[in-house]
Design a protein around this motif. Structure first.
Motif, short mmCIF file in Angstrom:
data_model
loop_
_atom_site.label_atom_id
_atom_site.label_comp_id
_atom_site.label_asym_id
_atom_site.label_seq_id
_atom_site.Cartn_x
_atom_site.Cartn_y
_atom_site.Cartn_z
N LEU A 39 0.83 -1.22 0.00
CA LEU A 39 0.00 0.00 0.00
C LEU A 39 0.86 1.27 0.00
N LEU A 40 1.95 1.27 0.79
CA LEU A 40 2.85 2.42 0.85
C LEU A 40 4.29 1.93 0.70
N PRO A 41 4.68 1.61 -0.54
CA PRO A 41 6.03 1.05 -0.74
C PRO A 41 7.14 2.07 -0.49
N GLU A 42 6.81 3.36 -0.40
CA GLU A 42 7.87 4.34 -0.18
C GLU A 42 8.41 4.30 1.26
N LEU A 43 7.63 3.70 2.17
CA LEU A 43 8.03 3.67 3.58
C LEU A 43 8.62 2.30 3.94
N HIS A 44 9.36 2.27 5.05
CA HIS A 44 9.97 1.04 5.57
C HIS A 44 9.20 0.63 6.82
N TRP A 45 8.74 -0.62 6.84
CA TRP A 45 7.74 -1.04 7.85
C TRP A 45 8.34 -1.98 8.89
N LEU A 139 1.97 -1.10 14.37
CA LEU A 139 2.44 -1.18 12.99
C LEU A 139 3.06 0.18 12.64
N PHE A 140 4.38 0.20 12.40
CA PHE A 140 5.09 1.44 12.20
C PHE A 140 5.77 1.47 10.84
N ALA A 141 5.96 2.69 10.33
CA ALA A 141 6.71 2.88 9.10
C ALA A 141 7.60 4.11 9.26
N ALA A 142 8.75 4.06 8.65
CA ALA A 142 9.71 5.15 8.72
C ALA A 142 10.11 5.58 7.31
N GLY A 143 10.23 6.90 7.13
CA GLY A 143 10.75 7.47 5.88
C GLY A 143 12.05 8.20 6.18
N PHE A 144 12.95 8.18 5.20
CA PHE A 144 14.28 8.76 5.41
C PHE A 144 14.52 9.89 4.41
N ARG A 145 15.44 10.77 4.77
CA ARG A 145 15.63 12.02 4.03
C ARG A 145 16.14 11.82 2.62
N ASP A 146 16.89 10.78 2.38
CA ASP A 146 17.44 10.59 1.04
C ASP A 146 16.47 9.82 0.14
N GLU A 147 15.21 9.68 0.55
CA GLU A 147 14.21 8.98 -0.26
C GLU A 147 13.02 9.91 -0.50
N PRO A 148 12.22 9.61 -1.52
CA PRO A 148 11.04 10.45 -1.79
C PRO A 148 10.10 10.48 -0.59
N ALA A 149 9.54 11.64 -0.34
CA ALA A 149 8.59 11.78 0.77
C ALA A 149 7.29 11.06 0.44
N ALA A 150 6.65 10.53 1.44
CA ALA A 150 5.38 9.82 1.26
C ALA A 150 4.39 10.30 2.29
N HIS A 151 3.12 10.30 1.91
CA HIS A 151 2.06 10.71 2.83
C HIS A 151 0.85 9.78 2.62
N PRO A 152 0.41 9.10 3.65
CA PRO A 152 -0.74 8.20 3.48
C PRO A 152 -2.03 9.00 3.32
N GLY A 153 -2.76 8.75 2.24
CA GLY A 153 -4.04 9.40 2.06
C GLY A 153 -5.10 8.80 2.97
N GLU A 154 -6.28 9.43 3.00
CA GLU A 154 -7.32 8.96 3.89
C GLU A 154 -7.76 7.55 3.53
N GLU A 155 -7.86 7.26 2.20
CA GLU A 155 -8.31 5.94 1.80
C GLU A 155 -7.30 4.87 2.19
N VAL A 156 -6.02 5.15 1.95
CA VAL A 156 -4.98 4.19 2.31
C VAL A 156 -4.94 4.00 3.84
N LEU A 157 -5.03 5.11 4.58
CA LEU A 157 -5.02 5.03 6.03
C LEU A 157 -6.19 4.16 6.53
N ALA A 158 -7.36 4.33 5.92
CA ALA A 158 -8.52 3.54 6.34
C ALA A 158 -8.29 2.05 6.11
N VAL A 159 -7.68 1.71 4.96
CA VAL A 159 -7.40 0.30 4.68
C VAL A 159 -6.40 -0.26 5.69
N ILE A 160 -5.32 0.52 5.96
CA ILE A 160 -4.30 0.04 6.90
C ILE A 160 -4.90 -0.12 8.30
N GLN A 161 -5.76 0.84 8.71
CA GLN A 161 -6.40 0.72 10.02
C GLN A 161 -7.27 -0.54 10.10
#
Length: 868
Positions: A39-45, A139-161
């Motif tokens: 769902l959010l491949p830009e982040l590390h889980w 359930l945690f995810a981390a983003g790092f400065r040398d990678e593209p920024a990511a932001h979970p949208g409401e729909e994605v957040l609802a699915v993850i929840q």
């Protein structure tokens, strides 16, 4: 529906399905991390487990994606994990809600700068795993400065929840299952321990058994037995495990300890209560406490008492480097039961003569009772009478000390595990809200014995004794089972009828929608240059619409309203015509055997529908065999069906007795259990990984539409046999009439199109106007009657829908014939012609056309109606 929304729903559905199948925590973690990463491949889980221990919250890393471990490197090699000390964890744990920090560096209160600088952390995203108000994990995810920024949208957040909620439910289910398994083992060991203790001839043997079973029930390394002196109010250790001497001298171990003044010992000896101290060092100090051998860590004290008479205590503990030992509530309760049994045995050894006298008086009353009776304490059988031996088939001594669950099936008839049901009933008995219930035992021979159980609770000293009286309900249950079988048969018939009505209604409405697709596509193709580039697209739309129309025909078949082109057929010949198609459809590992009888009576049936039945059943049989080698047998024959035999059919219990021709398809595949058999004819029910449409439900509709019956024999591991029976009508067979070629034709005159669906009217209007007709429209029967009243004989033909609001087709036809007796009417419906036309028998209709139809089919029907 947007592609993104469909994809999110797919992720949610597949994730929920995978989590529901998970059997271990590791499987839950793998599924949850995998879905989150997709769902959010830009982040590390990563996943953390949260525990609340004595007011302290601890978080432990349980799983992480490989990319996170690569990014953090040495930061996750040690015992700790840096992100669990950050503010978002506290935010999630305190408020049980998701937390998103887009720029960690901008929120120093949520993340220590040293962690941010060391890891290059930019953003954090966390979701709690909560079950019934308790947080089980993060359930945690981390983003790092040398990678593209990511932001979970409401729909994605609802699915993850939602996935996190289901994961929490799965973790709780797995944990509860583990606890139940542990409890079952504890009770098994406890039952064996009770037997050993009951057989002990003296105190030394009893204490030896007590140490042995206590060590099995709880993981404490050291155990000792204290004898209590009520006159001096002191306790003294007389027996201990050898390891205890490593933490104190024999003299220190044997030294008597005063009970009065020590609140812990007073609770054990004076109040006769069990004590469990998880961390001895956390106890407040008080003057006068005797020094215990060595640095004590964890301790339990269990009074050995019976009927208020205290014989001593059993103690267990860990010292020094042995560390603190966790003991679950179930383990502690098992130890209490063990201690209570030991107290009973000890008091028996100390006062054998008094107990013998009481036993004589009790036995006289107890044994003479004609009702099976048992006495229980803390869930174990203390005694049973002779009537109980006769009821259950076990000798009395074999039942003493047993948990009644051990003489019960794993599940009660309600489906509840026997242990859970027993605990629920016992709780009601303790509360005084219930003292009678039904219970199923297992006889020594293995057969089930349903009983009515009446329990009375007594308090003998500090112990609760339960007096249980049983009444055999075997004959009563047999009568109830016979009655329930008749009720289930009636319910099955009603369910199939209701599903058929539903499927027919859906197909009827869907046909109107398909009219717009097929009609407009056909109209566009009629007017389009054959070389136009969109011609292929329109043809593709037509094909998709036809496939949808096939599905509605299957639904109508299921409802018994399918359109059949019936003629007299030889069932064996129909199978032979399909042999080549069947052979190429089967894998090479499957052998096709034939047992086709020649000279069978004919059946009145639709050939294409029969072919669908044969093909579907053969393909299902092949899939039941799977990759293994197997055999499919096709047989035909004739038989006489009696009224009693008809009632045993799974479909068609109401068919009349008489001669029938049957098709039997048997396989050597995996077979089906009763639960699957009860649902195989439900629309869209399947045991395959992906669905295959209406499947057997359409076959059921075809069989019902042909006034036939169907019987299924199946057993897990022993294959399945489907037997389709159709009424026999004789040996004469009709030849198929060839289709006449449509002559060129141009229309003229006024046509009235009556339908409540605007799309249907639009398609019909355009098709007719292209052929040269003038067209009037009416959206229901009332408007149609008004048009006939106004235009009279000028209307050359009426295209009339059967089902409409305000006034339906049948009533409108009757009113129009009163106004214009010779008016020409062609009936239109999504149902089959036989059902639709049955309402208009002898009333002068000029034709029937089934929805959905295209422009060419419509014009052919209009031409035929005008020329009749």
């Amino acid at each position: 529906m947007a592609t993104g929304e469909v994809e999110l729903r797919r992720h949610l559905a597949e994730g929920v399905y995978a989590l529901s199948l998970a059997r271990t925590r590791e499987e839950v973690f793998r599924v949850l991390l995998g879905r989150a990463s997709e769902l959010l491949p830009e982040l590390h889980w990563f996943l953390g487990q949260v525990r609340e221990r004595e007011g302290r919250r601890e978080a432990e890393l349980m799983a992480a994606t490989p990319t996170l471990k690569t990014r953090l490197g040495a930061a996750v090699q040690g015992p700790g994990f840096p992100f669990f000390d950050l503010g978002p964890v506290r935010e999630i744990c305190d408020h049980h809600r998701p937390c998103w920090v887009a720029e960690v560096a901008a929120s120093p209160g949520l993340a220590p700068p040293s962690v941010v600088e060391a890891t290059g952390l930019r953003s954090l995203f966390g979701v709690p795993l909560v079950f019934e108000g308790r947080i089980l994990g993060l359930l945690f995810a981390a983003g790092f400065r040398d990678e593209p920024a990511a932001h979970p949208g409401e729909e994605v957040l609802a699915v993850i929840q939602n996935l996190a909620r289901i994961a929490a439910l799965a973790l709780e289910r797995i944990q509860v299952g583990a606890r139940l398994a542990e409890t079952a083992l504890l009770f098994r060991d406890l039952a064996r321990a009770v037997h050993d203790l009951a057989e002990a001839p003296d105190e030394d043997v009893l204490v030896a058994h007590l140490f042995e079973w206590a060590a099995r029930l709880a993981p404490l390394p050291e155990w000792w037995f204290n004898r209590y002196d009520p006159s001096a109010r002191t306790c003294r250790t007389t027996h201990w495990t050898p390891g205890l001497e490593a933490f104190g001298t024999v003299e220190a171990i044997r030294r008597p300890d005063p009970v009065e003044g020590d609140p812990i010992l007073e609770r054990v000896y004076l109040r006769q209560k069990a004590v469990h101290i998880r961390r001895w060092a956390d106890l407040p100090a008080f003057p006068g406490r005797q020094a215990w051998p060595g640095p004590l860590r964890t301790w339990v004290g269990l009074p050995l008492a019976h009927a208020g008479s205290l014989a001593g205590s059993l103690s267990g503990g860990s010292y020094g480097d042995q560390g603190h030992v966790e003991i679950s509530e179930e383990q502690f309760e098992a130890l209490q039961s063990l201690a209570e049994t030991a107290g009973l045995v000890l008091n028996r050894l100390h006062a054998r003569k008094d107990l013998a006298a009481q036993e004589t008086r009790f036995r006289l009353l107890f044994e003479q009772s004609p009702d099976p009776t048992a006495l229980l304490a803390r869930g174990l059988i203390l005694d049973v009478n002779k009537a109980s031996e006769e009821l259950l088939g076990y000798p009395r001594l074999a039942m003493l000390g047993l948990d009644p669950i051990q003489m019960s099936p794993a599940l009660q008839p309600s489906g509840t595990p026997s242990r859970a049901a027993a605990m629920a009933f016992l709780a009601e008995v303790k509360a005084g809200t219930r003292n009678r219930f039904e219970w199923t035992f297992l006889h020594a021979s293995g057969r089930e014995v349903p009983c009515d159980v009446a329990i009375t609770q007594y308090l003998l000293g500090p112990q609760h004794i339960y007096h249980a009286v049983f009444r055999d309900l075997t004959e009563q249950k047999r009568a109830e089972t016979e009655r329930a079988a008749l009720e289930r048969q009636l319910f099955q018939a009603q369910k199939m009828e209701s599903l058929g009505v539903l499927a027919g209604g859906i197909a009827h409405d869907f046909n109107n929608l398909l009219m717009g697709v097929l009609g407009h596509a056909g109209l566009a193709l009629e007017q389009l240059n054959p070389l136009h580039p969109v011609k292929r697209n329109l043809e593709a739309i037509q094909k998709a619409g036809q496939r949808a129309a096939d599905l509605t025909r299957q639904m109508l078949a299921y409802s018994g309203r399918g359109q059949f082109e019936v003629r007299n057929l030889d069932l064996s010949a129909q199978v032979e015509e399909m042999l080549h198609l069947l052979e190429v459809s089967l894998p090479k590992t499957v052998v096709l055997n034939l047992g086709l009888r020649k000279g069978l009576p004919a059946v009145t049936a639709d050939a294409s529908q029969l072919q669908q039945v044969i093909m579907n059943l053969v393909i299902n049989a092949a899939e039941a065999i799977g990759d293994a080698s197997g055999t499919i047998t096709l047989a035909t024959g004739a038989q006489h069906v009696t009224e009693s035999a008809a009632r045993t059919m799974l479909v068609g219990q109401d068919v009349p007795p008489g001669p029938y021709v049957y098709l039997e398809i048997a396989d050597t595949g995996c077979g089906m259990d009763q639960d699957t058999l009860s649902r195989i004819f439900e629309p869209f029910f399947t045991t395959k990984f992906t669905g295959r449409g209406l499947g057997l439900s359409a076959i059921m509709g075809i069989v019902r539409g042909h006034k036939g019956a169907l019987r299924v024999y199946s057993e897990p591991g022993h294959g399945t046999t489907f037997k389709v029976l159709l009424p026999a009508v004789g040996a004469g067979l009709e030849a198929e009439a060839g289709a006449a070629e449509e002559p060129p034709w141009v229309g003229s005159g006024l046509i009235l199109v009556v339908d409540d669906d605007e799309t249907v009217r639009s398609v019909a209007r355009q098709a007719l106007e292209m052929k040269g007709f003038q067209v009037l429209e009416a959206q229901d029967g009332l408007e149609a009657v008004d048009q006939v009243r106004a235009r009279g004989s000028a209307i050359g033909l009426v295209l009339l829908d059967m089902t409409m609001p305000r006034m339906g087709g049948e009533e409108a036809f009757r009113e129009m014939r009163l106004l214009q007796p010779d008016i020409r009417v062609v009936l239109s419906s999504g149902y089959n012609e036989v059902e639709a036309m049955s309402r208009f028998m002898g009333k002068g209709l000029k034709g029937f056309i089934q929805k959905p139809y295209g422009p060419r089919e419509l014009l052919a029907k209009i031409q035929d109606g005008l020329e009749r």
